[in-house]
Enzyme design. Structure first.
Site, short mmCIF file in Angstrom:
data_model
loop_
_atom_site.label_atom_id
_atom_site.label_comp_id
_atom_site.label_asym_id
_atom_site.label_seq_id
_atom_site.Cartn_x
_atom_site.Cartn_y
_atom_site.Cartn_z
CE LYS A 166 38.07 37.15 60.83
NZ LYS A 166 38.05 38.62 60.74
CD GLU A 170 41.65 36.36 45.43
OE1 GLU A 170 42.86 36.64 45.31
OE2 GLU A 170 40.77 37.18 45.61
CB CYS A 182 44.20 40.62 45.68
SG CYS A 182 42.59 40.13 45.08
CD GLU A 239 48.80 42.25 47.56
OE1 GLU A 239 48.99 41.52 48.55
OE2 GLU A 239 47.85 42.12 46.77
#
Lengths: 287, 482, 299
Positions: B187, B261, B295, B392
């Site tokens: 997906k 991850e 990331c 983040e």
């Protein structure tokens, strides 16, 4: 002649290289099958676990930065010490229901397992590390690194060999551990602490708690400073709880079903790898 | 002597006339493109001008069921029975077809996601092809990857990928899964579905047996159906830590495996004995690559006090040369922010940074009126206690702190729940080893940043994830070792 | 000051420098910006002939070419200078009279630099007396590589003094310095010692001007300006034969030093065949047709 009065052993916890009683002051009565020997086992608490975690966290950087050779020798030393205390473990294992023959086999295998992992401590990195051929002018290598602090729920049915089979690969890899001993057969877990105490394992690297699984498993798996949680057993609710709690800080979850720990297949460098991180480093190659 | 006062680059747009895009994309299930069962479609837009590019079928529960069933059938009937070397050849084919159509993929990636064509052309697409090529060769060599053990495939794998590197993440996920003998339901992210659908065309063209790869689109709801499906053996996910935790909770007790991850807040450490000009370039690559939608971005910069003034001055000058604008222009360095939602989040954090007392520097580039844009931004006068240092942001926003000693900077670098990557810049070899050993993160870039390769494992410590991708370590997430 | 520069204060990472170059060179220069760049590059050329077989006739022809690059196409700039051996300075000076084109002479026992300082200074004085506007000296690489930075620095200072009003370009001969760390250090030494320009190469040693070397020198120039306020010029020489390369270097200057350096006062190309390739590109841009060398004079 009057009969000599025995000195009975007080079973305590093993935390930070010391043998404290549980801070809670609570105890569990443990009796052998014939009810001929009854001892008090510490009913470890949430706070005992917390204290053990502080010790384990404090110890891990020193332990993981020792040379692999040094860790190997210390593991070997644990095996030596266990060998020297056979009688004590024979007594406890038989008290816990094993036949003499079974107890002897369990002790032999526990010692051998320690020696097995002592031998791996300075080799597994060679097996699991590598230089990667990247398509850029860089030196790129991958090595293993200790995950950190491991919390473990030891096998319930195998009081010594199960315990040793969990602890040895974890500390061979440079981690520290807080382990919850078998609830059903706790005696020789505490005695194993005494082995550790006399075998150069720095205080805090291995911490052993006794008590009720049902009480502590939630705390073991939810503590935010635990990097990996090992669960041994087949209880589906426990497994789910551990996995749910692991999500709180993305702990590694390692599970072992109830199994015959005596089998050789249950010793492997891949067990060490379960509590290792993979670190990859890049550096340019130039002048 | 004749002088030319200013010399500006003329627009250099990559041409779009060779690409083939349909108005409507269906689901790719069992080797065929099929409409969604409930007929729902959603729009995918170009974030640089907010124009609709195409509509894409949204997979509901029934579609997920179909996709998983098709993957299961393909696993049982063909893929797990096929000799490994044949499996490998299919994957080689995908790599080759992708290389042949590289330009088309680059342009579509840039149209759909907003990243500069320079990056999709030089990084995303070639690396995606390289991932397929690298993993293809593993298919019949797994016995050498895991000495003393036999690697067995897991079965059907559900894979959920993010919008920051749509095609590359698809390659990271598909290549190792297929090489190890699994079948897949993938997906893509809902804002960037197009290159995955183009990849489906390639998979069809490569004659991969039907059902080995199924690609379904949709947002969180579709992902939830996939995660919670009873016949999935593993979930592989790249995305936010929050969703990663949700996945861990969802699969708890199910016996499903997972690799995750997740997020990061990497420390990039500049020592005073570093090659300063290259370090400055490294800072730029660390935080402004792909608009900071990375990331492993080096979003926390630590500069040793002795060189802080020089580094920051040079960084600001270098930032001023960054060209922000049309992602299709070959000279663009910083493209569009991927979505309005992400832009709002970045703006929110920058506001927060200002309110918290940080000193802001932004380049004075003129941003296009339409589309989602954010100028390269750095903050000084911040500390570990600032939220823009801790959280983040996933945008072109850098938080800069100074430090004095090695111990201090290592402590600060590790003072984070994340542990994905880290950077260290020094000319002293022994210091590189010391610092890279002490940083608790899965990827360390020493005198470089943001480098990727299929042979190089990538994965995080702590809340940055579970498992690795790439290299032998990446294979291990897709096999049972018996 | 001298003490401070006699050490590696700026280290350069080779791989990263190459990556930076690759990124700079990926800029796509099209249409108007390309035409502008081609004109600019022409005006920055030091048209060079430095061969043992050079003769007065050859130099005269080159000088004519310098101000008549392609007369069929009006509006082209002249090159910046003619660069010749010392004994050709008088003839070059005479040939270029009234064109505004400078005469540059190599000196200091070019290309090896293997002479004593006295001989070097005499040579410099003689070319300046003969009318050279610019002097291209070579540094003593042997002394540099053996760590005698003081010698290198003193020599440059003395040559600078001997130059008087003439502009001094200091050739580092980077192909012999090997590392970018050395290139950076030599650049710093040359600028501190009084160079008006720093120049990569003699053209006699391979590799000559490589992109990472030029980048390293441009960064040194930039840092020197930050530190002292002085603007030093830069001249890559050798191996730059195509318009594409020239434009790539203009990109490098623009993004490293800024538009101010996009001028023959501060940037030169040392080249012999570059001019014609640029001319062909200009014609291609103008006519839309790819060109043949047969239509461009080869003086």
């Amino acid at each position: 002649m009057s009969e000599r009065i025995n000195i009975q052993k007080t079973y305590k916890l093993y935390i930070g290289g010391k043998f404290p009683r549980t801070e809670s002051g609570r105890y569990i009565k443990w009796a052998d099958k014939k009810n001929s020997t009854v001892v008090n086992i510490c009913r470890g608490s949430r706070k005992d676990f917390r204290n053990a975690m502080v010790s384990a966290r404090g110890a891990v950087s020193g332990w993981s930065s020792r040379t692999a050779y040094n860790r190997a020798q210390i593991l070997y030393r644990v095996g030596e010490m266990l060998e020297g205390r056979r009688d004590q473990f024979m007594a406890e294992l038989t008290l816990q229901g094993l036949s003499k023959k079974q107890a002897e086999k369990e002790i032999n295998q526990s010692i051998d397992r320690l020696i097995y992992y002592a031998g791996w401590a300075d080799k597994f990195q060679q097996i699991f590390s590598r230089v990667n051929p990247v398509s850029l002018p860089y030196f790129n290598f991958t090595s293993t690194e200790a995950t950190g602090v491991v919390a473990a729920i030891a096998p319930d049915d195998s009081s010594l060999l199960g315990l040793v089979s969990i602890i040895a690969p974890v500390i061979a890899g440079g981690n520290s551990i807080v382990i919850m001993a078998s609830e059903s057969f706790p005696l020789c877990s505490i005695s194993f602490g005494e082995v550790l105490y006399t075998s150069d394992v720095p205080g805090g690297v291995i911490n052993i708690l006794t008590g009720y699984r049902s009480e502590l498993i939630d705390h073991f798996s939810s503590h935010m400073d635990v990097n990996a949680i090992i669960y041994c057993g087949d209880n589906e609710d426990d497994k789910k709880l551990v996995e749910m709690n692991a999500a709180l800080n993305v702990k590694h979850v390692i599970q072992f079903p109830v199994q015959d720990w005596a089998k050789d297949q249950h010793q492997s460098p891949y067990h060490i790898l379960k509590c290792q991180e993979t670190k990859t480093t890049w550096h340019p190659i130039g002048v | 002597m004749k002088k030319v006062k200013t010399w500006e680059y003329s627009p250099a747009p990559e041409s779009t006339d060779h690409i083939q895009l349909k108005d409507k994309y269906d689901l790719f299930i069992n080797g065929e493109f099929v409409p969604s069962s409930d007929g729902k479609y959603f729009d995918t837009i170009n974030p640089s001008n907010e124009k609709k590019i195409a509509e894409v079928a949204q997979a509901g529960k029934a579609d997920v069921e179909k996709a998983v069933a098709s993957a299961r059938k393909a696993y049982d009937k063909t893929w797990s029975k096929m000799p490994a070397k044949e499996r490998g050849k299919y994957i080689f084919r995908i790599a080759r077809l992708l290389q042949e159509r590289a330009r088309e993929f680059s342009v579509i990636e840039t149209l759909d996601g907003g990243k500069p064509i320079r990056e999709s052309r030089d990084v995303d697409v070639p690396l995606a092809a390289a991932h397929f090529f690298y993993h293809a060769g593993w298919a019949d060599k797994l016995e050498y990857a895991f000495p003393g053990r036999t690697a067995k495939p897991l079965g059907v794998v559900g894979q959920i990928i993010p919008w920051n590197f749509p095609l590359l993440m698809a390659a990271w996920k598909l290549a190792p899964a297929l090489a190890t003998g699994n079948t897949v339901v993938l997906k893509p992210a809902e804002t960037t579905p197009l290159t995955a659908m183009k990849l489906a065309e390639i998979i069809q063209e490569a004659d991969l047996p039907p059902g080995v790869v199924n690609i379904i689109n949709g947002a969180g709801e579709t992902g939830r159906h996939l995660v919670n499906h009873g016949d999935i053996n593993k979930i592989a996910f790249t995305g936010s830590t929050d969703v990663g935790k949700y996945i861990m909770e969802s699969v708890a007790g199910s016996g499903k495996k997972y690799t995750l991850e997740l997020g990061g807040k990497a420390a990039n450490i500049i020592f005073e004995d570093a090659a300063i000009d290259q370090a400055v370039e490294g800072i730029i690559n660390a935080i402004f690559f792909n608009q900071g939608h990375v990331c492993c971005a080096g979003s926390r910069l630590y500069v040793q006090e002795g060189v802080a003034e020089e580094v920051i001055a040079k960084l600001q000058k270098r930032m001023d040369t960054l060209i922000v604008g049309d992602p299709l222009d070959k000279n663009t360095d910083i493209g569009a922010i991927n979505s309005k939602m992400q832009l709002d989040k970045i703006k929110e954090y920058v506001k927060l940074g200002k309110n918290e007392g940080g000193t802001l520097y932004q380049t004075s580039c003129s941003l296009p009126k339409k589309g989602y844009w954010f100028a390269p931004t750095i903050f000084t006068d911040v500390s570990q206690s600032n939220r823009i240092v801790q959280e983040e942001i996933f945008g072109p926003v850098l938080a800069i702190q100074t430090f004095r000693t090695v111990d201090e900077v290592i402590a600060k670098a590790n003072n984070s729940p994340y542990g994905l990557s880290g950077g260290v810049w020094t000319d002293k070899g022994s210091k590189i080893y010391k610092v890279s050993q002490d940083i608790r993160a899965g990827v360390i870039w020493a005198n470089t940043f943001n480098k990727f390769d299929p042979a190089s494992p990538f994965g995080g410590y702590k809340e940055s994830g579970v498992g690795s991708e790439g290299g032998i370590e990446g294979l291990s997430g897709y096999v049972n070792l018996v | 000051m001298a003490l401070e520069i006699q050490q590696y204060t700026h280290l350069i990472d080779q791989v990263n420098a190459q990556e930076r170059v690759a990124r700079l060179f990926s800029r796509s220069i099209k249409k108007e910006s390309k035409m502008q760049a081609l004109h600019l590059a022409l005006s920055m050329i030091d048209l060079t002939t430095l061969e043992g077989k050079d003769s007065e006739g050859k130099v005269k022809q080159l000088c004519y070419k310098a101000s008549h690059l392609h007369d069929k196409y009006p509006g082209l700039p002249n090159v910046a200078a003619i660069c010749v051996y010392p004994n050709m300075v008088p003839i070059a000076k005479k040939s270029l009279d009234g064109t505004g084109i400078n005469v540059a002479s190599v000196a200091t026992a070019f290309p090896s630099g293997m002479a004593d300082i006295k001989a070097k200074l005499e040579e410099v004085k003689s070319v300046v007396d003969a009318g050279a506007d610019e002097v291209d000296m070579v540094i003593s690489r042997g002394k540099f590589l053996s760590g005698n930075y003081g010698y290198v620095s003193d020599e440059i200072s003395q040559v600078k003094e001997a130059c008087g009003k003439a502009h001094l370009k200091v050739i580092l001969e980077t192909g012999e310095l090997v590392t970018l760390d050395n290139v950076r250090l030599a650049s710093d030494i040359a600028m501190e010692a009084g160079a008006d320009f720093i120049k990569t190469s003699t053209g006699k040693i391979s590799p000559a001007a490589t992109p990472p070397v030029v980048l390293t020198m441009l960064e040194a120039v930039r840092d020197f300006q930050t530190k002292t306020g002085k603007k030093i010029g830069m001249k890559p020489a050798g191996g730059i034969g195509t318009a594409k390369q020239a434009i790539q270097y203009l990109v490098m200057i623009k993004e490293t030093l800024g538009s101010e350096w996009l001028s023959p006062d501060l940037f030169r190309f040392g080249a012999s065949s570059l001019a014609n390739d640029i001319l062909m590109q200009i014609m291609k841009q103008t006519t839309g047709q790819y060109q043949s060398k047969d239509y461009f004079s080869i003086d």
